[in-house]
Write a protein that holds these residues in place. Structure first.
Motif: not given
Length: 478
Positions: A49-54, A162-168, A245-253
């Motif tokens: 998730f750090v890679t996604y954050g960078i 919606v799919a990503i928010v539901a997953f998170i 987008i940062l939230a979706f990628f970083v949090i889900s990972t």
């Protein structure tokens, strides 16, 4: 909206703010997140998730730089026009065609991926036939009107969000012990070789892969030119979308790394499915495949839109045939859209006939091409910011932070990613083929420039008069 000097209709404002917001989300959230994240987790370990954050930070800053220019001077050509303003005709020509190349190849690729997915459900239908059918459907949507395109993209992107928010939401409940039968347990972060099982360098090496999964945010600056208030739309979209987008990628990972041991994630298989299976939700594979298919259609939809609008702009600049600027009564560049679909159909055919040679070359070359575009955005902002502030002090309402230090740092980061591709065997071919495409475009530009110069000089030499000169010039432009 009237007509242009050559009689072609102009693009009409038909996109709303909600369309623009979802458009930029739709171009980013796709198979690169749902499936591609498996390779990053497998390579970088629990701190993927750090890679996604960078990477997300780099994309955020590039978008801020582009947003500054687009808010100051909105135009359908977006960064291709800014490259032209900053560095001249060659920069605008090559950046425009590089970006067009990227998207038309993506259109063909996504059609093939969609065909392969549906083929798993309906094996009796060949992949090429399904891919062609998807192309026809998305072409029809784009030909209706820009509003129809925006509405389709709005719903495509909404399903993905919606799919990503539901997953998170579900994954967070599980991680924090609020899901039935779950307890708080973060042991997977360190129990399988530690936080950095493959070394610190893997966090940065993964940026090369991740940055391609975040492409598409910049589409909003092109689409904004077809909205009622371009500058306002760009500011809102850039400010809100990139952080989401940062939230979706970083949090889900991060949640996936907590739920599933990193070394059990198989590259090429969705870690989202693995996480949901671990939580105990049945039927997740089929449900996620449906979401991925929607993601494919979304990217296909936005790819046709973006590539056709680029042809429209480049036709007006003389970088593409002039007939690309013609539109119908609804303000849709029909010829541009159909031209892009021809390339898409060609990619479908090449994928069927030469999947491991010609089609593979096209896909590989498109990877580095996008980083070249990011590089041009950075160096254009560095030059134009200084110029525009001298011309009209205080005119920039939407500014890049810490100019010029931060923009220079971002530019160096993009160059570092490109250089790292040259050192990684897996990415070296992408870099070399991308450079080859840029070299070919540069040669085409100078050949075209030389031909135009000789045509303009010729009438004076043979004393054929202004009428002959006009005809010759028109033939070149068209």
């Amino acid at each position: 909206m009237g007509t242009t000097p050559n009689g072609a209709h102009q693009l009409k404002p038909g996109l709303k703010q909600r369309h623009l917001t979802m458009l930029s989300l739709g171009g980013v959230i796709g198979a690169g997140l749902f499936v591609g994240s498996s390779a990053i987790i497998n390579q970088a370990g629990p701190l993927a998730f750090v890679t996604y954050g960078i990477t997300g930070l780099i994309v955020l800053l590039v978008m801020r730089m582009l947003g500054e220019m687009a808010a100051a001077k909105p135009c359908s050509g977006s960064f291709t026009d800014y490259a032209r303003m900053a560095w001249g005709e060659w920069a605008g020509f090559s950046t425009g065609w590089l970006y067009w190349y990227f998207w038309v190849i993506v259109v063909g690729f996504e059609a093939v991926v969609g065909g392969q997915m549906i083929n798993k459900w309906i094996p009796s239908l060949p992949v090429w036939a399904i891919a062609a059918a998807l192309m026809v459907i998305m072409t029809a949507v784009n030909l209706l009107s820009v509003g129809a395109f925006g509405e389709a993209e709005y719903w495509f992107a909404s399903i993905k969000v919606v799919a990503i928010v539901a997953f998170i939401a579900v994954a967070a409940l599980f991680v924090f012990g609020l899901w039935p039968g779950a307890s708080i347990d973060f042991s997977n972060l360190a129990a399988h070789g530690g936080l950095l099982p493959n070394g610190l360098a893997t966090l940065f090496i993964g940026v090369v892969v991740v940055i391609f999964s975040m492409t598409g945010v910049e589409v909003v600056t092109i689409a904004a030119a077809e909205s009622a208030e371009p500058a306002k739309a760009i500011r809102k979209a850039v400010n809100s979308v990139v952080f989401r987008i940062l939230a979706f990628f970083v949090i889900s990972t991060f949640l996936i790394a907590v739920i599933v041991p990193w070394d059990s994630v198989v590259p090429g298989e969705s870690p989202f499915v693995a996480a949901l299976d671990r939580i105990g939700i049945p039927g997740t594979a089929d449900l996620l495949n449906l979401v991925i298919l929607v993601a494919v259609l979304s990217v296909l939809n936005s790819g046709l839109y973006t590539s056709s609008r680029l042809l429209f702009v480049m036709g007006g600049r003389g970088d593409a045939p002039a007939w690309m600027t013609s539109t119908n009564k609804r303000g849709v560049p029909v010829k541009g859209i159909l031209s892009c679909t021809v390339i898409g159909y060609g990619c479908v055919v090449l994928a069927a006939l030469f999947p491991d040679t010609v089609f593979l070359f096209l896909i590989n070359a498109s990877g580095a091409v996008f980083l070249f575009v990011y590089f041009m955005i950075c160096i254009s902002e560095l030059r134009l910011r200084r110029r525009w502030e001298k011309e009209n002090p205080g005119s920039l309402e939407f500014r890049m932070w810490l100019y010029p230090g931060l923009p220079i740092l971002v530019t160096v980061a993009i160059v570092a990613v490109l250089v790292s591709m040259g050192f990684r065997e897996a990415n070296r071919i992408e870099l070399m083929q991308g450079i080859a495409v840029w070299v070919v475009l540069t040669i085409v530009y100078f050949v075209k420039k030389k031909a135009r110069a000789s045509t303009q000089v010729a009438p004076a030499a043979d004393d054929s008069g202004p009428d002959a000169s006009g005809v010759a010039t028109e033939s070149i432009n068209s």
